[in-house]
Design a protein around this motif. Sequence first.
Motif, PDB file in Angstrom:
ATOM      1  N   GLY A 101       0.791  -1.232   0.000  1.00  0.00           N
ATOM      2  CA  GLY A 101       0.000   0.000   0.000  1.00  0.00           C
ATOM      3  C   GLY A 101       0.816   1.272   0.000  1.00  0.00           C
ATOM      4  O   GLY A 101       0.268   2.361  -0.101  1.00  0.00           O
ATOM      5  N   GLU A 102       2.150   1.160   0.119  1.00  0.00           N
ATOM      6  CA  GLU A 102       2.994   2.352   0.123  1.00  0.00           C
ATOM      7  C   GLU A 102       4.430   1.979  -0.206  1.00  0.00           C
ATOM      8  O   GLU A 102       4.816   0.804  -0.156  1.00  0.00           O
ATOM      9  N   TYR A 103       5.200   2.999  -0.548  1.00  0.00           N
ATOM     10  CA  TYR A 103       6.623   2.816  -0.801  1.00  0.00           C
ATOM     11  C   TYR A 103       7.354   4.018  -0.243  1.00  0.00           C
ATOM     12  O   TYR A 103       7.012   5.167  -0.549  1.00  0.00           O
ATOM     13  N   GLU A 104       8.322   3.765   0.613  1.00  0.00           N
ATOM     14  CA  GLU A 104       9.067   4.855   1.234  1.00  0.00           C
ATOM     15  C   GLU A 104      10.420   5.010   0.554  1.00  0.00           C
ATOM     16  O   GLU A 104      11.237   4.078   0.550  1.00  0.00           O
ATOM     17  N   LYS A 105      10.628   6.168  -0.041  1.00  0.00           N
ATOM     18  CA  LYS A 105      11.897   6.416  -0.729  1.00  0.00           C
ATOM     19  C   LYS A 105      13.043   6.505   0.267  1.00  0.00           C
ATOM     20  O   LYS A 105      12.883   7.048   1.359  1.00  0.00           O
ATOM     21  N   GLN A 106      14.191   5.992  -0.137  1.00  0.00           N
ATOM     22  CA  GLN A 106      15.383   6.121   0.685  1.00  0.00           C
ATOM     23  C   GLN A 106      16.029   7.481   0.408  1.00  0.00           C
ATOM     24  O   GLN A 106      15.743   8.129  -0.597  1.00  0.00           O
ATOM     25  N   ALA A 107      16.889   7.909   1.320  1.00  0.00           N
ATOM     26  CA  ALA A 107      17.611   9.170   1.133  1.00  0.00           C
ATOM     27  C   ALA A 107      18.425   9.108  -0.155  1.00  0.00           C
ATOM     28  O   ALA A 107      19.019   8.077  -0.467  1.00  0.00           O
ATOM     29  N   GLN A 108      18.391  10.198  -0.906  1.00  0.00           N
ATOM     30  CA  GLN A 108      19.166  10.315  -2.149  1.00  0.00           C
ATOM     31  C   GLN A 108      18.692   9.364  -3.251  1.00  0.00           C
ATOM     32  O   GLN A 108      19.395   9.151  -4.237  1.00  0.00           O
ATOM     33  N   GLU A 109      17.489   8.788  -3.104  1.00  0.00           N
ATOM     34  CA  GLU A 109      17.031   7.821  -4.114  1.00  0.00           C
ATOM     35  C   GLU A 109      16.817   8.485  -5.478  1.00  0.00           C
ATOM     36  O   GLU A 109      17.134   7.904  -6.525  1.00  0.00           O
ATOM     37  N   ASP A 110      16.283   9.711  -5.479  1.00  0.00           N
ATOM     38  CA  ASP A 110      16.080  10.418  -6.750  1.00  0.00           C
ATOM     39  C   ASP A 110      17.415  10.669  -7.449  1.00  0.00           C
ATOM     40  O   ASP A 110      17.521  10.541  -8.676  1.00  0.00           O
ATOM     41  N   ILE A 111      18.434  11.039  -6.682  1.00  0.00           N
ATOM     42  CA  ILE A 111      19.759  11.277  -7.271  1.00  0.00           C
ATOM     43  C   ILE A 111      20.305   9.987  -7.869  1.00  0.00           C
ATOM     44  O   ILE A 111      20.881   9.984  -8.967  1.00  0.00           O
ATOM     45  N   ARG A 112      20.116   8.865  -7.163  1.00  0.00           N
ATOM     46  CA  ARG A 112      20.587   7.575  -7.696  1.00  0.00           C
ATOM     47  C   ARG A 112      19.844   7.211  -8.978  1.00  0.00           C
ATOM     48  O   ARG A 112      20.436   6.681  -9.923  1.00  0.00           O
ATOM     49  N   SER A 113      18.546   7.516  -9.019  1.00  0.00           N
ATOM     50  CA  SER A 113      17.769   7.257 -10.242  1.00  0.00           C
ATOM     51  C   SER A 113      18.262   8.129 -11.395  1.00  0.00           C
ATOM     52  O   SER A 113      18.356   7.677 -12.542  1.00  0.00           O
ATOM     53  N   ILE A 114      18.578   9.393 -11.087  1.00  0.00           N
ATOM     54  CA  ILE A 114      19.110  10.289 -12.115  1.00  0.00           C
ATOM     55  C   ILE A 114      20.413   9.729 -12.671  1.00  0.00           C
ATOM     56  O   ILE A 114      20.617   9.662 -13.889  1.00  0.00           O
ATOM     57  N   MET A 115      21.326   9.298 -11.783  1.00  0.00           N
ATOM     58  CA  MET A 115      22.619   8.783 -12.231  1.00  0.00           C
ATOM     59  C   MET A 115      22.450   7.487 -13.019  1.00  0.00           C
ATOM     60  O   MET A 115      23.149   7.272 -14.023  1.00  0.00           O
ATOM     61  N   ALA A 116      21.537   6.621 -12.580  1.00  0.00           N
ATOM     62  CA  ALA A 116      21.296   5.376 -13.316  1.00  0.00           C
ATOM     63  C   ALA A 116      20.748   5.687 -14.713  1.00  0.00           C
ATOM     64  O   ALA A 116      21.165   5.077 -15.707  1.00  0.00           O
ATOM     65  N   GLY A 117      19.826   6.650 -14.785  1.00  0.00           N
ATOM     66  CA  GLY A 117      19.263   7.037 -16.076  1.00  0.00           C
ATOM     67  C   GLY A 117      20.297   7.663 -16.996  1.00  0.00           C
ATOM     68  O   GLY A 117      20.291   7.445 -18.209  1.00  0.00           O
ATOM     69  N   LEU A 118      21.204   8.447 -16.415  1.00  0.00           N
ATOM     70  CA  LEU A 118      22.245   9.102 -17.212  1.00  0.00           C
ATOM     71  C   LEU A 118      23.241   8.095 -17.775  1.00  0.00           C
ATOM     72  O   LEU A 118      23.583   8.127 -18.960  1.00  0.00           O
ATOM     73  N   THR A 119      23.713   7.183 -16.917  1.00  0.00           N
ATOM     74  CA  THR A 119      24.850   6.335 -17.288  1.00  0.00           C
ATOM     75  C   THR A 119      24.450   4.952 -17.783  1.00  0.00           C
ATOM     76  O   THR A 119      25.287   4.243 -18.362  1.00  0.00           O
ATOM     77  N   GLY A 120      23.193   4.540 -17.580  1.00  0.00           N
ATOM     78  CA  GLY A 120      22.771   3.194 -17.972  1.00  0.00           C
ATOM     79  C   GLY A 120      22.527   3.068 -19.472  1.00  0.00           C
ATOM     80  O   GLY A 120      22.216   4.041 -20.162  1.00  0.00           O
ATOM     81  N   PHE A 121      22.633   1.828 -19.971  1.00  0.00           N
ATOM     82  CA  PHE A 121      22.453   1.557 -21.401  1.00  0.00           C
ATOM     83  C   PHE A 121      20.970   1.631 -21.772  1.00  0.00           C
ATOM     84  O   PHE A 121      20.124   1.055 -21.097  1.00  0.00           O
ATOM     85  N   LYS A 122      20.678   2.327 -22.884  1.00  0.00           N
ATOM     86  CA  LYS A 122      19.291   2.549 -23.289  1.00  0.00           C
ATOM     87  C   LYS A 122      18.951   1.930 -24.650  1.00  0.00           C
ATOM     88  O   LYS A 122      17.790   1.934 -25.062  1.00  0.00           O
ATOM     89  N   GLY A 123      19.974   1.432 -25.363  1.00  0.00           N
ATOM     90  CA  GLY A 123      19.716   0.872 -26.688  1.00  0.00           C
ATOM     91  C   GLY A 123      19.272   1.954 -27.657  1.00  0.00           C
ATOM     92  O   GLY A 123      19.814   3.059 -27.674  1.00  0.00           O
ATOM     93  N   ARG A 124      18.263   1.645 -28.460  1.00  0.00           N
ATOM     94  CA  ARG A 124      17.715   2.649 -29.381  1.00  0.00           C
ATOM     95  C   ARG A 124      16.795   3.598 -28.610  1.00  0.00           C
ATOM     96  O   ARG A 124      16.006   3.163 -27.775  1.00  0.00           O
ATOM     97  N   VAL A 125      16.909   4.869 -28.914  1.00  0.00           N
ATOM     98  CA  VAL A 125      16.035   5.879 -28.309  1.00  0.00           C
ATOM     99  C   VAL A 125      15.279   6.574 -29.434  1.00  0.00           C
ATOM    100  O   VAL A 125      15.858   6.937 -30.463  1.00  0.00           O
ATOM    101  N   PHE A 126      13.976   6.750 -29.238  1.00  0.00           N
ATOM    102  CA  PHE A 126      13.124   7.393 -30.230  1.00  0.00           C
ATOM    103  C   PHE A 126      12.551   8.679 -29.636  1.00  0.00           C
ATOM    104  O   PHE A 126      11.974   8.652 -28.547  1.00  0.00           O
ATOM    105  N   VAL A 127      12.723   9.790 -30.344  1.00  0.00           N
ATOM    106  CA  VAL A 127      12.134  11.064 -29.937  1.00  0.00           C
ATOM    107  C   VAL A 127      11.206  11.503 -31.064  1.00  0.00           C
ATOM    108  O   VAL A 127      11.673  11.873 -32.146  1.00  0.00           O
ATOM    109  N   SER A 128       9.906  11.442 -30.810  1.00  0.00           N
ATOM    110  CA  SER A 128       8.916  11.712 -31.857  1.00  0.00           C
ATOM    111  C   SER A 128       8.091  12.942 -31.503  1.00  0.00           C
ATOM    112  O   SER A 128       7.445  12.986 -30.451  1.00  0.00           O
ATOM    113  N   PHE A 129       8.138  13.942 -32.392  1.00  0.00           N
ATOM    114  CA  PHE A 129       7.374  15.179 -32.205  1.00  0.00           C
ATOM    115  C   PHE A 129       6.058  15.051 -32.959  1.00  0.00           C
ATOM    116  O   PHE A 129       6.038  14.693 -34.146  1.00  0.00           O
ATOM    117  N   GLY A 130       4.951  15.357 -32.265  1.00  0.00           N
ATOM    118  CA  GLY A 130       3.632  15.191 -32.855  1.00  0.00           C
ATOM    119  C   GLY A 130       3.150  16.421 -33.603  1.00  0.00           C
ATOM    120  O   GLY A 130       3.912  17.327 -33.938  1.00  0.00           O
TER     121      GLY A 130
END
Length: 371
Positions: A262-291
């Motif tokens: 019923g809930e999830y409690e974020k750990q300290a600095q979790e958003d920063i860790r997510s930012i770093m994982a998103g920045l440095t992690g492998f993403k394969g093909r990325v698609f940016v589509s403007f409508g």
Amino acid sequence: MPGSHDPYADIRPYFDHEVTPVLQRLLRSKRVMDAVLTHQLGAIPSWQRRLLQPWAQYKLKKELSGLATVEQFQHWLEPHIERLLTSTTTSVEVRGLEQLKPDRAYTWISNHRDIAMDPTFINFALHRAGWPTSRIAIGDNLLADEDVADLMRLNKSFVVKRSVTGRREKLNELSRLSEFIHQSNVQGHGVWIAQREGRAKDNRDLTDTAVLKMLSLYGRQDKTPFSEAVAALNPVPVCIHYEWDPCDVLKARELVAVAEQGEYEKQAQEDIRSIMAGLTGFKGRVFVSFGQPLTSQDLESAELMAAAIDRQILDMTPVTEVQKAAAALLDRNFGAPASDVGELLQQRVANEPESVQRRVWQTYAAPLLSL
């Protein structure tokens, strides 16, 4: 509080005359220097990094000393972004910009997959096409660290004050945000904003009408109709899609915790860790589509506008082998992998509980399940 001479001083991106003092402040930050050195010299042992630290600091200070405008800072940042994208993607495919006008200030309303990389990819696509980069809406929950806030506001980010409590205070801040976005548009600055607060961790891209109503608040005093207020902002849906999500397991764990407890409690600095994982992690093909720009019929109400954005984003979402493999794994109910991609999906979650495994596959398959 913002001064009367600059009503947006605490939320707007930095102006050119602020660039030099902000950079000097960042160069004095030990955390910033440590992060830069780890990024630039991460391949060598830490004891060697310590020996090279004075040289690297001198080099960085020399590089930044001549920067006096936001545009110059972004040009300095450009090769670093290029290297980051080259090392974490196999390709970046941009679609739809040719149907739009580079001399018009649009409000880009996109789905939200990654905290930092969504606006990075959109601005990269604009820059590569010779368009001006956009101002970026970012929640103040991500800017509690002053160094992070400085870096983001140097790079055209403006602050969405989500932490404000009290109904009147919240309305005042939302109105001021709306006025700032409108002023940006009038001055010729494009703006990026996510279709909802927070990432769609289950990959179901649904626009929150509260975001759209916020955009129209600037016209409240003049009693400007919703349709007229948002039409003036030139809203265009944008779909961003990552073949592989570096935060897929982290998101799945959170979704499972909410479903089971019923809930999830974020750990300290979790958003920063997510930012770093998103920045440095492998993403394969990325698609940016403007409508396509939304029509007057789309803008008659916040509900119709949200439905039009959702429809365009779903239509622009590519169908990939990863999605097909995830759907096959779900159908086979933890049977043999459907393909080489299916094996990769199974390997990503091999050490996770069955509930998290299924959640990861459901998330990857979500666009197909929505068709």
